[in-house]
Design an enzyme around this catalytic site. Sequence first.
Site, mmCIF file in Angstrom:
data_model
loop_
_atom_site.group_PDB
_atom_site.id
_atom_site.type_symbol
_atom_site.label_atom_id
_atom_site.label_comp_id
_atom_site.label_asym_id
_atom_site.label_seq_id
_atom_site.Cartn_x
_atom_site.Cartn_y
_atom_site.Cartn_z
ATOM 1 N N TYR A 1 4.690 -3.845 3.593
ATOM 2 C CA TYR A 1 3.725 -2.759 3.389
ATOM 3 C C TYR A 1 4.302 -1.692 2.454
ATOM 4 O O TYR A 1 5.456 -1.299 2.571
ATOM 5 C CB TYR A 1 3.360 -2.090 4.729
ATOM 6 C CG TYR A 1 2.578 -0.829 4.509
ATOM 7 C CD1 TYR A 1 1.232 -0.885 4.172
ATOM 8 C CD2 TYR A 1 3.198 0.422 4.546
ATOM 9 C CE1 TYR A 1 0.521 0.270 3.900
ATOM 10 C CE2 TYR A 1 2.486 1.579 4.283
ATOM 11 C CZ TYR A 1 1.148 1.487 3.965
ATOM 12 O OH TYR A 1 0.441 2.625 3.674
ATOM 13 N N HIS B 1 4.231 1.300 9.631
ATOM 14 C CA HIS B 1 2.899 0.695 9.552
ATOM 15 C C HIS B 1 2.637 -0.276 10.681
ATOM 16 O O HIS B 1 2.011 -1.318 10.484
ATOM 17 C CB HIS B 1 2.706 0.021 8.178
ATOM 18 C CG HIS B 1 1.321 0.160 7.654
ATOM 19 N ND1 HIS B 1 0.430 -0.878 7.606
ATOM 20 C CD2 HIS B 1 0.667 1.227 7.178
ATOM 21 C CE1 HIS B 1 -0.708 -0.466 7.108
ATOM 22 N NE2 HIS B 1 -0.605 0.818 6.837
#
Length: 445
Positions: free
Chosen positions: A200, A249
């Site tokens: 991410y 995340h």
Amino acid sequence: MSIQRRHFLKTIAGAGVLGVTPRCLQAQERVTRATCGMPAPRIKDISVIECQPAGVRLTVVKITTDQDGLYGYGCATFTQRADLVKPAAEKYLKPFLLNHTTDRIEDIWQSCYDSSYWKNGPVLNNALSGIDQALWDIKGRQAGMPVYQLAGGKCREAADTYTHADGAEFQEVIDNAKRYMEQGFRNVRVQVGVPGMAGYGARRSGISPKALHNKPLFEPAYYMRRALKLLEVCREQLGDEVELLHDMHERLLPNQAVQFCKDAEKFKMFFLEDPLSPEDLGYFRQIRQNCATPIAMGELFNSPHEWQPLIAERLIDYIRVHVSQAGGFTPARKIAILAEQYGVRTAWHGPGDVSPVGHMANVTLDLVSYNFGIQEYSPFNERTQEIFHGCPEMKDGYLWVSEQPGWGIEIDEKAAAKAPFVSGPDNLNGGWGEIRKRDGTVIKQ
Ligand code: MG
């Protein structure tokens, strides 16, 4: 003729004698109407403006009133399900609100919130945010003041921000972070790609390892070791003068997240973001019991049941709600005030999937809340600024609020129409795809 009407006409006549322009007169008329007890404006129309000027679907609600030139804008951006917000606003909230006066924002918020019976979902909350923020915009335009004045005025001059330094490899992250630091940023979020995997916040590099599927691949344990190494390299090479942030995340298993936060403690982070998913909130107690790493959480939150316990039990340090996902400026202001009582600071979600109207609402909250922590910043590209006139200004790492009435933003609807939603090759209409472990298990995005 009533006393209020006489006062109103006298004031307008006075403005004419002074030789002001028609536009000034219109603004003066609005202020005078508001202060002379004239009837409040009524909602004549609610429409939705959609555009995609920077690769992300943006949605803004526009409320038009029965008073000439008086309208307002509110951010309703839920980019992954953008096509659903428009009917929520136009088919449900519009008929509910037509002909209502615009002056009772709290009352309108509560009545809209209750009108679906089932509530706190992302689509409905975003439609509600569009209405709520548009009403604040209208009230500011009526008063001739920016919204921050209506919320009590500034606690600080501008909002300190962080920006995103990423790269496929460590050196690229370091180089990008240094570039931002030279531009004046004092805080940088660092993310590095995981070779062969769909990490991410940074592009991937290398060839994917063998897997039992052909979807994007991610292995949490490998990411964990690589991200911790990145933090070590960043602290070594960027020095102690910069504040480091990192977004986990919600990619790790809960016990891995506890370990990550504990291992990162020595790097003296500004914060670690989203170590856990909203489904695993119970593990925040374990993080707290194991380390003092500052924790930011909440961009996926939609319901008070999610943020209330974390704030009230002091399990996080920064509340990181996406303002439109919580229902707009009105509930976000309440979150900030609740958080202040418990020593939790604000870090409103502010990447590219917030419209400039939403960014202005963010920076307004930043300036009026004593417990402001930091603001995430994403630059506005040229095409965005052609549509949204009056975006918040960035100078030396600080974000500045508009001094114009309301949010201070005007939308060029013709320019917006030239940047429509674009369907990618996957035909997901802005929705995200899927990421899987080697064995095919789907994981959280
Ligand atoms: Mg995040």
